[in-house]
Scaffold this active site. Structure first.
Site, PDB file in Angstrom:
ATOM      1  N   SER A   1      -5.677  -1.996   0.184  1.00 24.99           N
ATOM      2  CA  SER A   1      -4.920  -1.920   1.088  1.00 24.99           C
ATOM      3  C   SER A   1      -5.239  -1.926   2.495  1.00 24.99           C
ATOM      4  O   SER A   1      -7.438  -1.924   2.332  1.00 24.99           O
ATOM      5  CB  SER A   1      -4.463  -0.199   1.004  1.00 24.99           C
ATOM      6  OG  SER A   1      -3.818  -0.107   2.570  1.00 24.99           O
TER       7      SER A   1
ATOM      8  N   LYS B   1      -8.305   4.409  -2.208  1.00 24.82           N
ATOM      9  CA  LYS B   1      -8.357   3.234  -2.486  1.00 24.82           C
ATOM     10  C   LYS B   1      -9.472   2.418  -2.387  1.00 24.82           C
ATOM     11  O   LYS B   1     -10.215   1.490  -2.677  1.00 24.82           O
ATOM     12  CB  LYS B   1      -7.000   2.167  -1.212  1.00 24.82           C
ATOM     13  CG  LYS B   1      -5.279   2.035  -1.543  1.00 24.82           C
ATOM     14  CD  LYS B   1      -5.244   1.916  -2.603  1.00 24.82           C
ATOM     15  CE  LYS B   1      -4.628   1.881  -3.324  1.00 24.82           C
ATOM     16  NZ  LYS B   1      -3.889   1.600  -4.678  1.00 24.82           N
TER      17      LYS B   1
ATOM     18  N   TYR C   1      -5.605   9.271   0.940  1.00 29.99           N
ATOM     19  CA  TYR C   1      -5.006   7.758  -0.412  1.00 29.99           C
ATOM     20  C   TYR C   1      -6.171   6.888   0.107  1.00 29.99           C
ATOM     21  O   TYR C   1      -6.862   6.163  -0.260  1.00 29.99           O
ATOM     22  CB  TYR C   1      -3.685   6.835   0.910  1.00 29.99           C
ATOM     23  CG  TYR C   1      -3.363   6.478   0.617  1.00 29.99           C
ATOM     24  CD1 TYR C   1      -3.036   5.513  -0.713  1.00 29.99           C
ATOM     25  CD2 TYR C   1      -3.232   5.411   1.578  1.00 29.99           C
ATOM     26  CE1 TYR C   1      -2.124   4.378  -1.234  1.00 29.99           C
ATOM     27  CE2 TYR C   1      -3.181   3.926   1.284  1.00 29.99           C
ATOM     28  CZ  TYR C   1      -3.075   3.624  -0.030  1.00 29.99           C
ATOM     29  OH  TYR C   1      -2.086   2.212  -0.751  1.00 29.99           O
TER      30      TYR C   1
HETATM   31  N1  UFG Z   1       6.566   4.232  13.433  1.00 24.60           N
HETATM   32  C1  UFG Z   1       7.633   4.525  14.198  1.00 24.60           C
HETATM   33  N2  UFG Z   1       8.233   5.127  13.260  1.00 24.60           N
HETATM   34  C2  UFG Z   1       8.495   5.565  11.905  1.00 24.60           C
HETATM   35  C3  UFG Z   1       7.585   5.231  10.955  1.00 24.60           C
HETATM   36  C4  UFG Z   1       6.744   4.871  11.247  1.00 24.60           C
HETATM   37  O1  UFG Z   1       7.420   4.597  14.710  1.00 24.60           O
HETATM   38  O2  UFG Z   1       9.620   6.294  12.043  1.00 24.60           O
HETATM   39  C5  UFG Z   1       5.634   3.446  13.190  1.00 24.60           C
HETATM   40  C6  UFG Z   1       4.831   4.165  13.288  1.00 24.60           C
HETATM   41  O3  UFG Z   1       3.837   4.563  14.607  1.00 24.60           O
HETATM   42  C7  UFG Z   1       2.925   2.506  13.168  1.00 24.60           C
HETATM   43  C8  UFG Z   1       4.261   1.195  12.147  1.00 24.60           C
HETATM   44  O4  UFG Z   1       5.690   1.073  12.401  1.00 24.60           O
HETATM   45  O5  UFG Z   1       2.885   1.684  14.208  1.00 24.60           O
HETATM   46  C9  UFG Z   1       3.835   1.718  11.136  1.00 24.60           C
HETATM   47  O6  UFG Z   1       3.897   2.334  10.247  1.00 24.60           O
HETATM   48  P1  UFG Z   1       3.855   2.953   8.827  1.00 24.60           P
HETATM   49  O7  UFG Z   1       4.146   3.800   8.283  1.00 24.60           O
HETATM   50  O8  UFG Z   1       5.437   1.494   8.084  1.00 24.60           O
HETATM   51  O9  UFG Z   1       2.999   2.120   8.528  1.00 24.60           O
HETATM   52  P2  UFG Z   1       1.100   1.989   8.446  1.00 24.60           P
HETATM   53  O10 UFG Z   1       0.883   0.906   9.065  1.00 24.60           O
HETATM   54  O11 UFG Z   1       0.968   3.099   9.113  1.00 24.60           O
HETATM   55  O12 UFG Z   1       1.126   2.054   7.131  1.00 24.60           O
HETATM   56  C10 UFG Z   1       1.154   1.056   5.935  1.00 24.60           C
HETATM   57  C11 UFG Z   1       1.187   1.163   4.494  1.00 24.60           C
HETATM   58  C12 UFG Z   1      -0.422   2.510   3.731  1.00 24.60           C
HETATM   59  C13 UFG Z   1      -1.522   1.527   4.694  1.00 24.60           C
HETATM   60  C14 UFG Z   1      -1.625   1.413   6.019  1.00 24.60           C
HETATM   61  C15 UFG Z   1      -2.565   0.601   6.573  1.00 24.60           C
HETATM   62  O13 UFG Z   1       2.018   2.504   4.987  1.00 24.60           O
HETATM   63  O14 UFG Z   1       0.189   3.203   2.939  1.00 24.60           O
HETATM   64  O15 UFG Z   1      -0.715   0.375   6.534  1.00 24.60           O
HETATM   65  O16 UFG Z   1      -2.530  -0.948   6.360  1.00 24.60           O
HETATM   66  F1  UFG Z   1      -3.048   2.254   4.418  1.00 24.60           F
END
Ligand code: UFG
Length: 338
Positions: A127, A155, A151
């Protein structure tokens, strides 16, 4: 004769899409899954999608070495694609030991049985989380690694376990794939991300808002140093990601040499861009509220995607509208009675 591949966690979101891509590429595929975060009904969907009469599958865990032995007794595998792991960042901060057990001990169990049987090719689900807080964008594979939650720790440790094994014994060939943000669903609408709980990730959350199951999206942070102030990520269509696994696998088979690559598009999209695109897919503007930043989030994260292209011939071809339309198709059709 068709090459035989073991898919751990093959009933899950990325695993199921990779099953389809592997069958289409002519592989014989066996699934193991403990169905802790997937449903057995996926198997009949896979059969329907691929025309494989009875999907070869076993219910059990990578934490159970005797189970793994039984599966390896029954098949002569050429390679393993290893998805079976836990993946919720928030949950990992609450139950870190379970994450370390499943993600690291599970990998070790698998490597031990593989070594015993002379199966030396493994594609590993890593990841972008292994980059911790990225220092430079786009993120290159040689960027420093780190972690910001348990997590991510598992990884990174998984990658390091593979590196130690390969350094000691060059017979191993590992394809380490660093996923960015997988979204979307198969165009058939038969498989997709299971929407059972309240989602933590952006796209499944937006999908629930679009379906009317949740009132609005909370946008975590509007004051980031990004074009519209909201977080920027590299969203990649799960079918592109699945094809990346096939390319990684065929590279391992061809060369018996390992690789570590980013799987992303190389493009960053903001939360508001994602929301607007999903609105186009479902045919209405979706409600949202600005919220404070989510702890642990970075402003922007997107891949330097050229190594996967050069090494594997990988190119993400499906665009944002396709990601949203396929997700919406899945939500409104296949997910209903899955
Ligand atoms: N976000 C919102 N509202 C929500 C959910 C997310 O605004 O309800 C925003 C987050 O702040 C972020 C973006 O949407 O800016 C993406 O968030 P995600 O939770 O979808 O994804 P992340 O990038 O935080 O995390 C993902 C995977 C993890 C991995 C990570 C690192 O879920 O497993 O990418 O690349 F570790």
């Amino acid at each position: 004769m068709a090459r035989s591949v073991l898919l751990t966690g093959g009933a899950g979101y990325i695993g199921s899409h990779t099953y389809v891509a592997l069958i289409e590429a002519g592989y014989h595929v066996v699934i193991i899954d403990d169905f802790s975060n997937s449903k057995a009904s996926v198997l009949s969907r896979l059969s329907q999608l691929t025309g494989v009469n009875r999907v070869s599958s076993y219910e059990g865990s990578v934490l159970d070495p005797a189970f793994l032995d039984q599966v390896f007794d029954a098949h002569d595998f050429d390679a393993v694609v290893h998805f079976a792991a836990k993946k919720a960042v928030g949950e990992s901060t609450e139950i870190p030991l379970e994450y370390i057990e499943v993600n690291c001990s599970g990998l070790l169990n698998l490597l031990k049985v593989m070594k015993g049987r002379g199966v030396r090719r493994l594609v590993f689900s890593s990841s972008a989380t292994v980059y911790g807080e990225p220092e430079e964008l786009p993120i290159h594979e040689d960027a420093p690694r780190g972690y910001t939650n348990p997590y991510g720790f598992t990884k990174l440790m998984g990658e390091q376990i593979l590196e130690q094994a390969a350094a000691a014994d060059p017979a191993w060939a590992f394809g380490i794939l660093r996923y960015f943000n997988p979204v979307g669903a198969h165009p058939s609408g038969l498989i997709g991300e299971d929407p059972s709980d309240i989602p933590n990730n952006l796209m499944p959350y937006i999908a629930k808002v679009a379906a009317g199951d949740l009132p609005h999206l909370g946008v975590f942070g509007s004051d980031y140093d990004t074009p519209d102030g909201t977080g920027v990520r590299d969203y990649i269509h799960v079918c592109d990601l699945a094809e990346g696994h096939v390319q990684s696998l065929s590279k391992l088979i061809e060369t018996d040499d390992g690789h570590t690559v980013n799987l992303g598009t190389g493009n960053g999209l903001s939360v508001l861009e994602m929301l607007a695109a999903y609105g186009r897919a479902c045919g209405r503007d979706l409600p949202y509220e600005m919220k404070p930043r989510r702890p642990g989030d970075v402003a922007a994260c997107y891949a330097e995607a050229s190594r996967a292209r050069a090494l594997l011939g990988f190119e993400a071809t499906r665009g944002l509208d396709d990601m949203c339309a396929s997700s919406w198709h899945w939500i409104t059709t296949g997910s209903k009675d899955a």
